[in-house]
Design an enzyme around this catalytic site. Structure first.
Site, PDB file in Angstrom:
ATOM      1  N   TRP A 101      89.179  78.144  23.048  1.00 32.62           N
ATOM      2  CA  TRP A 101      89.132  78.851  24.404  1.00 32.62           C
ATOM      3  C   TRP A 101      88.107  78.104  25.427  1.00 32.62           C
ATOM      4  O   TRP A 101      88.150  78.179  26.357  1.00 32.62           O
ATOM      5  CB  TRP A 101      88.877  80.276  23.979  1.00 32.62           C
ATOM      6  CG  TRP A 101      90.009  81.084  23.325  1.00 32.62           C
ATOM      7  CD1 TRP A 101      89.735  81.554  22.102  1.00 32.62           C
ATOM      8  CD2 TRP A 101      91.352  81.181  23.465  1.00 32.62           C
ATOM      9  NE1 TRP A 101      91.045  82.165  21.678  1.00 32.62           N
ATOM     10  CE2 TRP A 101      91.859  82.023  22.618  1.00 32.62           C
ATOM     11  CE3 TRP A 101      92.056  80.975  24.829  1.00 32.62           C
ATOM     12  CZ2 TRP A 101      93.222  82.105  22.512  1.00 32.62           C
ATOM     13  CZ3 TRP A 101      93.325  81.218  24.737  1.00 32.62           C
ATOM     14  CH2 TRP A 101      93.895  81.778  23.791  1.00 32.62           C
ATOM     15  N   ASP A 168      82.432  84.502  27.984  1.00 30.65           N
ATOM     16  CA  ASP A 168      83.785  85.097  27.594  1.00 30.65           C
ATOM     17  C   ASP A 168      83.743  85.802  26.066  1.00 30.65           C
ATOM     18  O   ASP A 168      83.302  85.350  25.112  1.00 30.65           O
ATOM     19  CB  ASP A 168      85.001  83.785  27.462  1.00 30.65           C
ATOM     20  CG  ASP A 168      86.395  84.188  26.620  1.00 30.65           C
ATOM     21  OD1 ASP A 168      86.632  85.619  26.565  1.00 30.65           O
ATOM     22  OD2 ASP A 168      87.128  83.478  26.394  1.00 30.65           O
ATOM     23  N   LYS A 192      91.718  92.772  22.187  1.00 26.04           N
ATOM     24  CA  LYS A 192      90.994  92.475  20.750  1.00 26.04           C
ATOM     25  C   LYS A 192      90.124  93.631  20.295  1.00 26.04           C
ATOM     26  O   LYS A 192      90.473  94.136  18.987  1.00 26.04           O
ATOM     27  CB  LYS A 192      90.536  91.143  20.652  1.00 26.04           C
ATOM     28  CG  LYS A 192      91.204  90.087  20.729  1.00 26.04           C
ATOM     29  CD  LYS A 192      91.126  88.839  21.180  1.00 26.04           C
ATOM     30  CE  LYS A 192      92.230  87.605  21.223  1.00 26.04           C
ATOM     31  NZ  LYS A 192      92.188  86.621  22.417  1.00 26.04           N
TER      32      LYS A 192
HETATM   33  C1  LIG Z   1      92.260  85.814  22.914  1.00 28.12           C
HETATM   34  C2  LIG Z   1      91.326  85.075  23.749  1.00 28.12           C
HETATM   35  C3  LIG Z   1      91.604  84.517  24.813  1.00 28.12           C
HETATM   36  C4  LIG Z   1      93.013  84.575  25.743  1.00 28.12           C
HETATM   37  O1  LIG Z   1      93.351  85.784  26.068  1.00 28.12           O
HETATM   38  P1  LIG Z   1      94.333  86.096  26.986  1.00 28.12           P
HETATM   39  O2  LIG Z   1      94.019  87.851  27.250  1.00 28.12           O
HETATM   40  O3  LIG Z   1      95.654  86.146  25.949  1.00 28.12           O
HETATM   41  O4  LIG Z   1      94.547  85.392  28.017  1.00 28.12           O
HETATM   42  C5  LIG Z   1      90.472  83.924  25.727  1.00 28.12           C
HETATM   43  N1  LIG Z   1      89.221  83.665  24.983  1.00 28.12           N
HETATM   44  C6  LIG Z   1      88.987  84.339  23.698  1.00 28.12           C
HETATM   45  C7  LIG Z   1      87.714  84.049  23.321  1.00 28.12           C
HETATM   46  C8  LIG Z   1      90.030  84.840  23.269  1.00 28.12           C
HETATM   47  O5  LIG Z   1      89.780  85.523  21.901  1.00 28.12           O
END
Ligand SMILES: *Cc1c(COP(=O)(O)O)cnc(C)c1O
Length: 355
Positions: A101, A168, A192
């Site tokens: 990511w 993030d 998540k």
């Molecule tokens: C899952 C994830 C993403 C991507 O998320 P989307 O909502 O599918 O764009 C980005 N960063 C992290 C840390 C993630 O776990």
């Protein structure tokens, strides 16, 4: 058979949230209408947005200098929306590349201005975090991935820097008390640890906005979303509602301190079991191990397929490692009960004994 949901995302939600969301599809707050049928500018839905924003701020302990937005496009869109709003040719985005990511954040930021990767942990397959960061003088902001969902590392304290910090937090938001005030911009795809897919939480300190000269399309402009109260266009009504239900659940259960207690208990049990059994090993540096996503391997890789078959037979869902990493990944988000981790550890033990 009882199922144990270790999916990495979208992932397990509290049963109470599923029940309440299902009820609201039929009759939302005694309106006689479904949550899917109400207008987003009705008082019914404006109250949902407002309560969700207030609950986020309460859980984060943040004041009026921050704004809470519910946007679309996933965390992936933030990889470009952050630099589009904050970066230009005169500045520089310092980014930690600790895996899949963070690497995407680097690629997208490159489209908007100078980028420097200030930590690249690919030398050891991202099994650790590099914490002594050297930021160039022109740094506009530092971007970190607080929890590396794919690789299984997590920042347990954050870099102390004198530039805006962007996080993030997609896969560890609200997993424990967190010094959210150390960040100037936080984003997280909801699917998540906070709700259903389709909405992304963005929390931004207002003072960092408005500093680039770039023309920003309205739909991608944080300030315009703030001005519109997160209702610039039709937002993902149902996904925001599921986030609200999950945020309420976190508070009802005892808040972030209680989440931390539960998450530590689950993670300690799993990592101790891995470390005790010679049939398994976890390559992640102990001090950097994630309490959300445990990534580990079978000592004999030829046994991995058998182990995954056994997992499937016993109702262990979503434990196959990410396609580029392989091995096993067990995700233990807030809603996962301790009993599921206990059942998984028992399975590991019986597998190890038989082999
Ligand atoms: C899952 C994830 C993403 C991507 O998320 P989307 O909502 O599918 O764009 C980005 N960063 C992290 C840390 C993630 O776990």
């Amino acid at each position: 058979m009882e199922l144990h949901n270790f999916n990495s995302g979208p992932s397990i939600l509290p049963q109470q949230v599923l029940d309440q969301a299902a009820a609201a599809i039929h009759n939302f707050n005694n309106t006689g209408l479904s949550i899917l049928e109400i207008g987003h500018r009705t008082s019914h839905f404006m109250e949902v947005v407002q309560e969700a924003q207030e609950t986020v701020k309460r859980l984060m302990g943040l004041g009026d200098d921050y704004e809470v937005l519910f946007l679309q496009g996933g965390a992936t869109m933030q990889f470009m929306q952050v630099p589009m709003n904050l970066l230009d040719e005169n500045g520089l985005a310092a980014i930690c590349d600790n895996g899949v990511w963070g690497n995407k954040a680097v690629k997208e930021a490159n489209l908007f201005g100078p980028v420097k990767v200030v930590a690249d942990t690919s030398d050891k397959k991202h099994t650790y975090l590099k914490k002594d960061l050297e930021l160039p003088a022109s740094t506009t902001y530092l971007h970190i991935t607080t929890n590396n969902t794919v690789e299984g590392t997590q920042w347990h304290s954050y870099p102390q820097v004198n530039v805006p910090l962007v996080g993030d937090m997609s896969s560890d938001i609200f997993c424990r008390p967190t010094p959210f005030h150390e960040f100037d911009l936080i984003y997280a795809g909801a699917q998540k640890n906070m709700g259903a897919a389709g909405v992304t939480l963005v929390v931004v300190k207002k003072s960092i906005l408005g500093k680039t000269n770039r023309a920003i399309p309205a739909i991608l402009n944080y300030q315009k979303h703030i001005d519109a109260g997160s209702l610039m266009n039709t937002p993902p009504v149902f996904a925001i509602y599921v986030s609200l239900l999950t945020l309420r659940w976190i508070e009802q259960e005892g808040g972030l301190a209680e989440m931390e207690k539960r998450n530590n208990e689950k993670a300690n049990l799993l990592y101790n079991t891995i470390d005790e059994l010679p049939a398994f090993y976890c390559p992640i540096a102990k001090e950097d191990r994630s309490i959300m996503n445990a990534v580990f391997f079978l000592t004999d890789p030829n046994r991995e397929a058998d182990f995954l078959v056994l997992c499937k037979e016993k109702g262990m869902i979503g434990v196959k490692g990410y396609r580029t990493v392989g091995g096993i990944r067990v995700s233990m988000y807030n809603a996962l009960p301790l009993s599921s981790v206990k059942a998984f550890c028992e399975l590991m033990k019986s597998f190890a004994e038989k082999n």
